[in-house]
Write a protein that holds these residues in place. Structure first.
Motif, short mmCIF file in Angstrom:
data_model
loop_
_atom_site.label_atom_id
_atom_site.label_comp_id
_atom_site.label_asym_id
_atom_site.label_seq_id
_atom_site.Cartn_x
_atom_site.Cartn_y
_atom_site.Cartn_z
N ASN A 145 0.22 0.03 -2.48
CA ASN A 145 -0.15 0.68 -3.59
C ASN A 145 0.35 -0.25 -4.99
OD1 ASN A 145 -1.95 2.58 -3.25
ND2 ASN A 145 -0.52 4.15 -3.14
N ILE A 146 0.75 -1.64 -4.39
CA ILE A 146 1.25 -2.51 -5.39
C ILE A 146 0.31 -2.79 -6.68
CG2 ILE A 146 0.32 -4.68 -4.30
CD1 ILE A 146 3.69 -4.09 -5.97
N GLY A 147 -0.92 -2.40 -6.50
CA GLY A 147 -1.75 -2.77 -7.53
C GLY A 147 -1.77 -1.86 -8.67
N LEU A 148 -1.45 -0.65 -8.48
CA LEU A 148 -1.25 0.49 -9.48
C LEU A 148 -0.10 0.39 -10.29
CD1 LEU A 148 -2.81 3.22 -6.83
CD2 LEU A 148 -4.05 1.60 -8.48
N LEU B 236 0.05 2.15 -23.34
CA LEU B 236 -0.01 1.96 -22.06
C LEU B 236 -0.82 0.38 -21.53
CD1 LEU B 236 -0.89 5.05 -20.29
CD2 LEU B 236 1.40 4.18 -20.63
N SER B 237 -0.47 -0.67 -22.45
CA SER B 237 -1.15 -2.08 -22.38
C SER B 237 -0.46 -3.11 -22.03
CB SER B 237 -1.73 -2.23 -23.72
OG SER B 237 -0.63 -2.25 -24.78
N TYR B 238 0.80 -2.60 -21.07
CA TYR B 238 1.71 -3.71 -20.80
C TYR B 238 1.31 -4.36 -19.52
CZ TYR B 238 3.71 0.49 -18.90
OH TYR B 238 3.85 1.58 -18.33
N ALA B 239 0.32 -3.73 -18.81
CA ALA B 239 0.33 -4.02 -17.24
C ALA B 239 -1.09 -3.83 -16.53
CB ALA B 239 1.20 -2.92 -16.31
N ARG B 240 -1.35 -4.98 -15.90
CA ARG B 240 -2.79 -4.95 -15.44
C ARG B 240 -2.69 -4.14 -13.71
NH1 ARG B 240 -3.28 -9.78 -15.75
NH2 ARG B 240 -4.51 -9.71 -17.61
N ASN B 241 -3.77 -3.41 -13.84
CA ASN B 241 -4.06 -2.63 -12.30
C ASN B 241 -5.11 -3.07 -11.63
OD1 ASN B 241 -2.29 0.06 -13.04
ND2 ASN B 241 -3.12 -0.61 -14.84
N PHE B 242 -4.98 -3.14 -10.17
CA PHE B 242 -5.74 -3.54 -9.25
C PHE B 242 -6.19 -2.57 -8.48
CE2 PHE B 242 -3.29 -7.26 -10.60
CZ PHE B 242 -4.35 -8.24 -10.82
N GLU B 243 -7.26 -2.28 -8.18
CA GLU B 243 -7.93 -1.31 -7.47
C GLU B 243 -8.51 -2.09 -6.00
OE1 GLU B 243 -9.12 1.99 -10.61
OE2 GLU B 243 -10.73 0.79 -9.69
#
Length: 301
Positions: free
Chosen positions: A233-236, A217-224
Motif C-alpha cells: 500500500n505504498i501508493g496510498l 490534504l494537497s501535499y501528497a499524490r496517491n497511486f491506486e
C-alpha cells in the motif's frame, strides 16, 4: 527448591499480513544466493530487482510500526533489514519520521522536492532526487548520532553496529568475489535505495508545500492499482501521512473511506506505471501529458 518456569513466549507478529513482508525478506537473499552459485538468470534477476523495492517498503513500514511484539525480534529484524537494504535501519527515524512526516513536504522538510532546482516534475528530477536528498539528509544523520553519543550512548552503539554489519557484509562479499558481489548484491541494493528515495519525488513533486497543504490534504499524490498489493500500500500516501502509526494493511480502508473523496483529483492516479510513462516519457513529446503544480510561486523555497 527451584520454582517452575512458565512457558517461554514466542515472538509474535503484530499483524498476520506481515507474513508477506517476511516472505520478501526470505526471497531476496535466496535469489541472490541461487544466482551467486548457479549464475545469472535474467528472469530471477528482474524478480530480485523488484524485491529490492519491496524490502525498502518493508524497512519503511517496520520503522513506523514495529513488526513484532517482542523487542529482541524487532532488533533482529532491524539488523536483517540493514543487511538486505544495504543501509542502516536507524536513518529512517531522523530522516523520515523526524523530518518528512513532521513537516509533510513543507518548507522545513529537508528533502522537499521543490528545494532542488525549483518546483519540477520530470524524468531528470526523478533520477536526480535521490542524490540531492542524500546530500541534504546525511548531515542530519551525523547530528542525530552526535545527540545519541551525548545522551544515549547505548543507542549510538546500536546504530554503529548497523553500519558495521552493512559495511562488513559488503567488504566480506567483495573479498570473496568482487564481480559477484557487485552484480548480485551491491548493485541491486543500490537500485532499491535509489527507488526508495525517488519515491518521495513520485509522491510529492508538483503537490502543495504551502501553508494550506495540511488543511487541503494537497501535499501528497496517491497511486491506486497493483502497486499497493505488491508493495504494501505504498501508493496510498495521504492516508499514510495522516495515520503514520496505522499498519499498512489498514491504509486501503482509510483511503477509500476518509481521503479519496477529499483529495484533489489531480492527486489521485489510477496506477504508478501509467503515471510514470505519461509524466516522464510522453510529456517529452506531448506537453499536455505534463503534470500541473499545485504550488504557489511565493511558497517555493
Amino acid at each position: 527448591m527451584a520454582l517452575a518456569r512458565g512457558p517461554r513466549r514466542l515472538p509474535m507478529l503484530r499483524h498476520w499480513r506481515d507474513v508477506q513482508s517476511l516472505a520478501y525478506m526470505v526471497a531476496l537473499p535466496a535469489l541472490m544466493a541461487w544466482q551467486w552459485i548457479y549464475g545469472l538468470n535474467w528472469l530471477l534477476y528482474g524478480l530480485m530487482l523488484f524485491l529490492t523495492l519491496g524490502i525498502g517498503v518493508v524497512h519503511h513500514n517496520h520503522t513506523h510500526l514495529r513488526m513484532w511484539r517482542h523487542r529482541g525480534a524487532n532488533r533482529a529484524t532491524d539488523m536483517a533489514l540493514t543487511l538486505l537494504q544495504g543501509h542502516p535501519t536507524f536513518v529512517f527515524f531522523p530522516a523520515h519520521a523526524g523530518n518528512h512526516h513532521r513537516y509533510q513536504h513543507g518548507p522545513s522538510d529537508l528533502a522537499r522536492t521543490y528545494r532542488y532546482g525549483g518546483d519540477t516534475n520530470h524524468l531528470a528530477g526523478y533520477l536526480l532526487h535521490p542524490f540531492q536528498a542524500v546530500w541534504s539528509l546525511y548531515p542530519l544523520f551525523w547530528r542525530w548520532l552526535a545527540r545519541l553519543r551525548r545522551y544515549w550512548p547505548g543507542a549510538l552503539r546500536y546504530c554503529l553496529w548497523q553500519y558495521a554489519a552493512w559495511l562488513g557484509l559488503w567488504a566480506g562479499l567483495l573479498a570473496v568475489n568482487p564481480a559477484k558481489a557487485l552484480v548480485f548484491v551491491i548493485v541491486p541494493q543500490l537500485h532499491g535505495l535509489h527507488w526508495l528515495l525517488a519515491t518521495n519525488y513520485l509522491q510529492h513533486a508538483h503537490t502543495d508545500g504551502g501553508p494550506e497543504r495540511r488543511a487541503r490534504l494537497s501535499y501528497a499524490r496517491n497511486f491506486e492499482g497493483w502497486v499497493n498489493p505488491l508493495l504494501f500500500n505504498i501508493g496510498l500516501h495521504t492516508a499514510h501521512h495522516e495515520h503514520g502509526r496505522a499498519h499498512w494493511s489498514e491504509l486501503t480502508r482509510l483511503h477509500v473511506q476518509h481521503y479519496r473523496h477529499r483529495v484533489d483529483p489531480m492527486l489521485i492516479e489510477r496506477g504508478l506505471v501509467p503515471y510514470m510513462l505519461r509524466v516522464f516519457v510522453l510529456a517529452l513529446i506531448w506537453p499536455r501529458c505534463r503534470s500541473r503544480s499545485l504550488m504557489r510561486p511565493e511558497h517555493i523555497i
